[in-house]
Design a protein around this motif. Structure first.
Motif, PDB file in Angstrom:
ATOM      1  N   LEU A 132     -28.017  13.196 -21.804  1.00  0.00           N
ATOM      2  CA  LEU A 132     -27.583  12.726 -20.369  1.00  0.00           C
ATOM      3  C   LEU A 132     -27.428  13.783 -19.294  1.00  0.00           C
ATOM      4  CD1 LEU A 132     -25.884   9.396 -20.909  1.00  0.00           C
ATOM      5  CD2 LEU A 132     -28.187   9.668 -20.025  1.00  0.00           C
ATOM      6  N   ASN A 133     -26.336  14.833 -20.074  1.00  0.00           N
ATOM      7  CA  ASN A 133     -26.175  15.953 -19.365  1.00  0.00           C
ATOM      8  C   ASN A 133     -27.438  17.002 -18.929  1.00  0.00           C
ATOM      9  OD1 ASN A 133     -23.421  16.287 -18.299  1.00  0.00           O
ATOM     10  ND2 ASN A 133     -22.712  16.076 -20.251  1.00  0.00           N
ATOM     11  N   ALA A 134     -28.188  17.063 -19.987  1.00  0.00           N
ATOM     12  CA  ALA A 134     -29.215  18.005 -19.805  1.00  0.00           C
ATOM     13  C   ALA A 134     -30.230  17.216 -18.787  1.00  0.00           C
ATOM     14  CB  ALA A 134     -29.925  18.097 -21.151  1.00  0.00           C
ATOM     15  N   CYS A 135     -30.184  15.680 -18.900  1.00  0.00           N
ATOM     16  CA  CYS A 135     -31.312  15.156 -17.617  1.00  0.00           C
ATOM     17  C   CYS A 135     -30.653  15.489 -16.430  1.00  0.00           C
ATOM     18  CB  CYS A 135     -31.263  13.657 -18.066  1.00  0.00           C
ATOM     19  SG  CYS A 135     -32.233  13.333 -19.638  1.00  0.00           S
ATOM     20  N   VAL A 136     -29.256  15.372 -16.340  1.00  0.00           N
ATOM     21  CA  VAL A 136     -28.917  15.578 -14.778  1.00  0.00           C
ATOM     22  C   VAL A 136     -29.197  16.851 -14.345  1.00  0.00           C
ATOM     23  CG1 VAL A 136     -26.782  15.761 -13.449  1.00  0.00           C
ATOM     24  CG2 VAL A 136     -27.150  13.714 -14.926  1.00  0.00           C
ATOM     25  N   VAL A 137     -28.764  18.181 -15.482  1.00  0.00           N
ATOM     26  CA  VAL A 137     -29.019  19.294 -14.979  1.00  0.00           C
ATOM     27  C   VAL A 137     -30.524  19.568 -14.770  1.00  0.00           C
ATOM     28  CG1 VAL A 137     -29.176  21.665 -16.002  1.00  0.00           C
ATOM     29  CG2 VAL A 137     -27.126  20.172 -16.007  1.00  0.00           C
ATOM     30  N   TYR A 138     -31.495  19.021 -15.455  1.00  0.00           N
ATOM     31  CA  TYR A 138     -32.967  18.947 -15.387  1.00  0.00           C
ATOM     32  C   TYR A 138     -33.388  18.562 -13.896  1.00  0.00           C
ATOM     33  CZ  TYR A 138     -37.772  18.944 -16.155  1.00  0.00           C
ATOM     34  OH  TYR A 138     -39.215  18.878 -16.188  1.00  0.00           O
TER      35      TYR A 138
ATOM     36  N   ILE B 253     -22.818  18.037  -8.423  1.00  0.00           N
ATOM     37  CA  ILE B 253     -23.354  18.068  -9.779  1.00  0.00           C
ATOM     38  C   ILE B 253     -22.582  17.950 -11.033  1.00  0.00           C
ATOM     39  CG2 ILE B 253     -24.900  19.299 -11.503  1.00  0.00           C
ATOM     40  CD1 ILE B 253     -26.149  20.789  -8.879  1.00  0.00           C
ATOM     41  N   PHE B 254     -21.268  18.624 -10.909  1.00  0.00           N
ATOM     42  CA  PHE B 254     -20.290  18.422 -11.935  1.00  0.00           C
ATOM     43  C   PHE B 254     -19.769  16.957 -12.057  1.00  0.00           C
ATOM     44  CE2 PHE B 254     -15.890  18.307 -12.869  1.00  0.00           C
ATOM     45  CZ  PHE B 254     -15.688  18.825 -14.340  1.00  0.00           C
ATOM     46  N   LYS B 255     -19.654  16.566 -10.683  1.00  0.00           N
ATOM     47  CA  LYS B 255     -18.999  15.036 -10.941  1.00  0.00           C
ATOM     48  C   LYS B 255     -20.175  13.992 -11.467  1.00  0.00           C
ATOM     49  CE  LYS B 255     -16.004  15.768  -6.754  1.00  0.00           C
ATOM     50  NZ  LYS B 255     -15.919  15.458  -5.219  1.00  0.00           N
ATOM     51  N   ILE B 256     -21.400  14.313 -11.003  1.00  0.00           N
ATOM     52  CA  ILE B 256     -22.385  13.367 -11.670  1.00  0.00           C
ATOM     53  C   ILE B 256     -22.440  13.470 -13.049  1.00  0.00           C
ATOM     54  CG2 ILE B 256     -24.999  13.088 -11.832  1.00  0.00           C
ATOM     55  CD1 ILE B 256     -24.838  13.408  -8.798  1.00  0.00           C
ATOM     56  N   ARG B 257     -22.315  14.865 -13.733  1.00  0.00           N
ATOM     57  CA  ARG B 257     -22.279  15.152 -15.048  1.00  0.00           C
ATOM     58  C   ARG B 257     -21.163  14.400 -15.751  1.00  0.00           C
ATOM     59  NH1 ARG B 257     -23.527  21.225 -16.126  1.00  0.00           N
ATOM     60  NH2 ARG B 257     -23.564  20.484 -18.308  1.00  0.00           N
TER      61      ARG B 257
ATOM     62  N   LEU C 213     -19.520  11.910 -14.730  1.00  0.00           N
ATOM     63  CA  LEU C 213     -19.705  10.461 -14.668  1.00  0.00           C
ATOM     64  C   LEU C 213     -20.635  10.004 -15.934  1.00  0.00           C
ATOM     65  CD1 LEU C 213     -19.188   7.550 -13.196  1.00  0.00           C
ATOM     66  CD2 LEU C 213     -21.087   8.235 -11.705  1.00  0.00           C
ATOM     67  N   VAL C 214     -21.809  10.618 -15.828  1.00  0.00           N
ATOM     68  CA  VAL C 214     -22.960  10.379 -16.828  1.00  0.00           C
ATOM     69  C   VAL C 214     -22.256  10.583 -18.274  1.00  0.00           C
ATOM     70  CG1 VAL C 214     -24.877  11.173 -17.838  1.00  0.00           C
ATOM     71  CG2 VAL C 214     -24.919  10.748 -15.330  1.00  0.00           C
ATOM     72  N   SER C 215     -21.548  11.494 -18.253  1.00  0.00           N
ATOM     73  CA  SER C 215     -20.849  11.758 -19.716  1.00  0.00           C
ATOM     74  C   SER C 215     -19.798  10.692 -20.098  1.00  0.00           C
ATOM     75  CB  SER C 215     -19.999  13.261 -19.851  1.00  0.00           C
ATOM     76  OG  SER C 215     -20.893  14.092 -19.903  1.00  0.00           O
ATOM     77  N   ALA C 216     -19.005  10.214 -19.078  1.00  0.00           N
ATOM     78  CA  ALA C 216     -18.078   9.317 -19.366  1.00  0.00           C
ATOM     79  C   ALA C 216     -18.393   7.974 -19.484  1.00  0.00           C
ATOM     80  CB  ALA C 216     -17.124   9.267 -18.216  1.00  0.00           C
ATOM     81  N   LEU C 217     -19.705   7.623 -19.077  1.00  0.00           N
ATOM     82  CA  LEU C 217     -20.231   6.309 -19.242  1.00  0.00           C
ATOM     83  C   LEU C 217     -20.485   5.869 -20.792  1.00  0.00           C
ATOM     84  CD1 LEU C 217     -22.877   5.638 -16.152  1.00  0.00           C
ATOM     85  CD2 LEU C 217     -20.570   4.576 -16.824  1.00  0.00           C
ATOM     86  N   PRO C 218     -21.003   6.855 -21.549  1.00  0.00           N
ATOM     87  CA  PRO C 218     -21.161   6.396 -23.070  1.00  0.00           C
ATOM     88  C   PRO C 218     -20.111   6.776 -24.026  1.00  0.00           C
ATOM     89  CG  PRO C 218     -22.369   8.699 -22.488  1.00  0.00           C
ATOM     90  CD  PRO C 218     -21.933   8.123 -21.325  1.00  0.00           C
TER      91      PRO C 218
END
Length: 126
Positions: A109-115, A62-66, A68-73
């Motif tokens: 985007l982080n909130a969407c991943v956590v949700y 989950i940390f890695k996906i968060r 990655l999602v943060s790094a994209l924008p």
């Protein structure tokens, strides 16, 4: 996965970093110093958050996906921002506030991943 205290604290620290960025931009009117303050603060926050995840034995996927999602924008736009300030000759007035919008997109985007992971784990629990 429930939202932990460190998740809330990271959002608060991110908003504080954004406030520091805006204050330094307003007071000193130097784009490069204010965005470097924001960028360095976000890197330090990511490193601390990584160690908190490891210490609390949370799911690193989950940390890695968060991340990655943060790094994209955030990182491509901040690289463009720093490039435009330092080499490109500056930014027009309306583009000075790009980090403000990028940080909010990153938080969304982080909130969407956590949700998503929270709902995914709820559907599998009996």
């Amino acid at each position: 996965m429930n939202i932990q205290k460190e998740d809330v604290i990271s959002v608060i620290v991110t908003l504080l970093l954004l406030s520091v960025w805006f204050i330094t931009l307003s007071i000193y009117n130097t784009l490069l110093i204010s965005v470097l303050t924001l960028w360095i603060g976000m890197i330090i926050l990511s490193i601390v958050y990584f160690y908190i995840y490891k210490k609390k034995d949370r799911d690193m996927r989950i940390f890695k996906i968060r991340f990655l999602v943060s790094a994209l924008p955030i990182y491509p736009v901040l690289i463009y921002y720093v490039y435009s300030i330092s080499i490109g000759g500056g930014l027009p007035g309306e583009l000075r506030l790009i980090p403000f919008f990028v940080i909010f997109v990153m938080l969304l985007l982080n909130a969407c991943v956590v949700y998503y992971y929270d709902k995914k784990n709820d559907s599998f629990s009996p």
